[in-house]
Scaffold this motif. Sequence first.
Motif, PDB file in Angstrom:
ATOM      1  N   GLU A   3      35.941 -13.872  46.249  1.00 59.95           N
ATOM      2  CA  GLU A   3      35.713 -14.442  47.635  1.00 59.95           C
ATOM      3  C   GLU A   3      37.088 -14.858  48.348  1.00 59.95           C
ATOM      4  OE1 GLU A   3      32.835 -15.696  49.206  1.00 59.95           O
ATOM      5  OE2 GLU A   3      34.376 -16.494  50.382  1.00 59.95           O
ATOM      6  N   SER A   4      36.762 -14.521  49.633  1.00 59.01           N
ATOM      7  CA  SER A   4      38.013 -14.764  50.495  1.00 59.01           C
ATOM      8  C   SER A   4      38.223 -16.041  51.134  1.00 59.01           C
ATOM      9  CB  SER A   4      38.156 -13.502  51.733  1.00 59.01           C
ATOM     10  OG  SER A   4      36.721 -13.915  52.490  1.00 59.01           O
ATOM     11  N   GLY A  60      38.878 -20.002  50.847  1.00 59.01           N
ATOM     12  CA  GLY A  60      39.398 -21.030  49.811  1.00 59.01           C
ATOM     13  C   GLY A  60      38.502 -22.028  49.460  1.00 59.01           C
ATOM     14  N   LYS A 120      35.157 -22.175  49.220  1.00 58.50           N
ATOM     15  CA  LYS A 120      34.280 -21.701  48.520  1.00 58.50           C
ATOM     16  C   LYS A 120      34.834 -21.324  47.180  1.00 58.50           C
ATOM     17  CE  LYS A 120      31.475 -20.253  52.385  1.00 58.50           C
ATOM     18  NZ  LYS A 120      30.755 -19.126  53.204  1.00 58.50           N
ATOM     19  N   CYS A 121      36.033 -20.705  47.049  1.00 64.23           N
ATOM     20  CA  CYS A 121      36.473 -20.567  45.540  1.00 64.23           C
ATOM     21  C   CYS A 121      36.764 -21.923  44.775  1.00 64.23           C
ATOM     22  CB  CYS A 121      38.054 -20.013  45.910  1.00 64.23           C
ATOM     23  SG  CYS A 121      38.036 -17.953  46.427  1.00 64.23           S
ATOM     24  N   VAL A 137      37.971 -16.941  38.966  1.00 64.10           N
ATOM     25  CA  VAL A 137      37.652 -16.820  40.438  1.00 64.10           C
ATOM     26  C   VAL A 137      38.843 -16.183  40.926  1.00 64.10           C
ATOM     27  CG1 VAL A 137      37.148 -18.443  42.351  1.00 64.10           C
ATOM     28  CG2 VAL A 137      36.147 -19.031  40.173  1.00 64.10           C
ATOM     29  N   CYS A 153      40.504 -15.474  44.465  1.00 64.57           N
ATOM     30  CA  CYS A 153      40.581 -15.918  45.891  1.00 64.57           C
ATOM     31  C   CYS A 153      41.066 -15.008  46.731  1.00 64.57           C
ATOM     32  CB  CYS A 153      41.231 -17.156  46.139  1.00 64.57           C
ATOM     33  SG  CYS A 153      40.528 -17.805  47.706  1.00 64.57           S
TER      34      CYS A 153
END
Length: 232
Positions: free
Chosen positions: A100-101, A103, A105-106, A122, A124
């Motif tokens: 996931e790009s 931050g 959400k990570c 995870v 990022c």
Amino acid sequence: MPEFTQELKSLFEQNGLALTQRQLAEMETYYRELVEVNKIHNLTAVTEPKDAALRHFFDSAAPLGRIPEGAAVADIGSGAGFPIVPLKIMREDIRATAVESAGKKCAFIERGSKAAGIGIEVLCARAEELARGQRRESFDVCVSRAVAQLRVLAELCAPLVRQGGLFLAYKGEYGQELAEAENALGALNLELDEVLKLPCEGYAHHVLVFRKTARVSPKYPRRYAQIAKAPL
Ligand SMILES: C[S@@+](CC[C@H](N)C(=O)[O-])C[C@H]1O[C@@H](n2cnc3c(N)ncnc32)[C@H](O)[C@@H]1O
């Protein structure tokens, strides 16, 4: 919470899957964290109990039967952790990676999975950058939901999947996207193997299962600006 739990149990039971106490507890904890953090950070628009049970948790689990035992599974553009979190809860044997790009959400996936006791890696990162490094062609399965149109998504995911592995694209109505992706699928050596339909009336969701038949040319993935400007 009772509404969420009831809906979850009934959806899985209707489809012949009885959730264990552990699976139920992990989904409840993850959902509770999602609702909590969503008050501060906009992670998802879907938080109502029945909606979240269907659209996030049940929907995510749709292709369970297509994931091989012990597979390394990457979810590209996980957002708040879907579909990878429910997949990992349902299948403890898999090695799960969220890519996931964003931050925040990570950080949420880290927080939610820690609270629920789920082991997820995870990363990022942007998928196209990851695919130009050591993780290229390292996953048995790549899954992705609601990230990009199929011909763009295929270029992000195929280079991460090992030869012979699977790319699973979660889609609503898919006919037009599939037709538009014909060229991309050929260039990336992806062959459509099966279309799974979510067994839920009035909810037209599908998982398109592609097999990667040969390695992908090192020229893919291109930089994101190019992928978006001139999709294959
Ligand atoms: C609409 S959200 C969907 C989230 C989740 N998959 C779901 O179905 O609920 C799309 C997510 O993909 C992420 N994303 C978009 N392009 C990406 C890329 N190239 N690499 C990694 N993440 C990406 C965005 O940051 C966003 O969180």
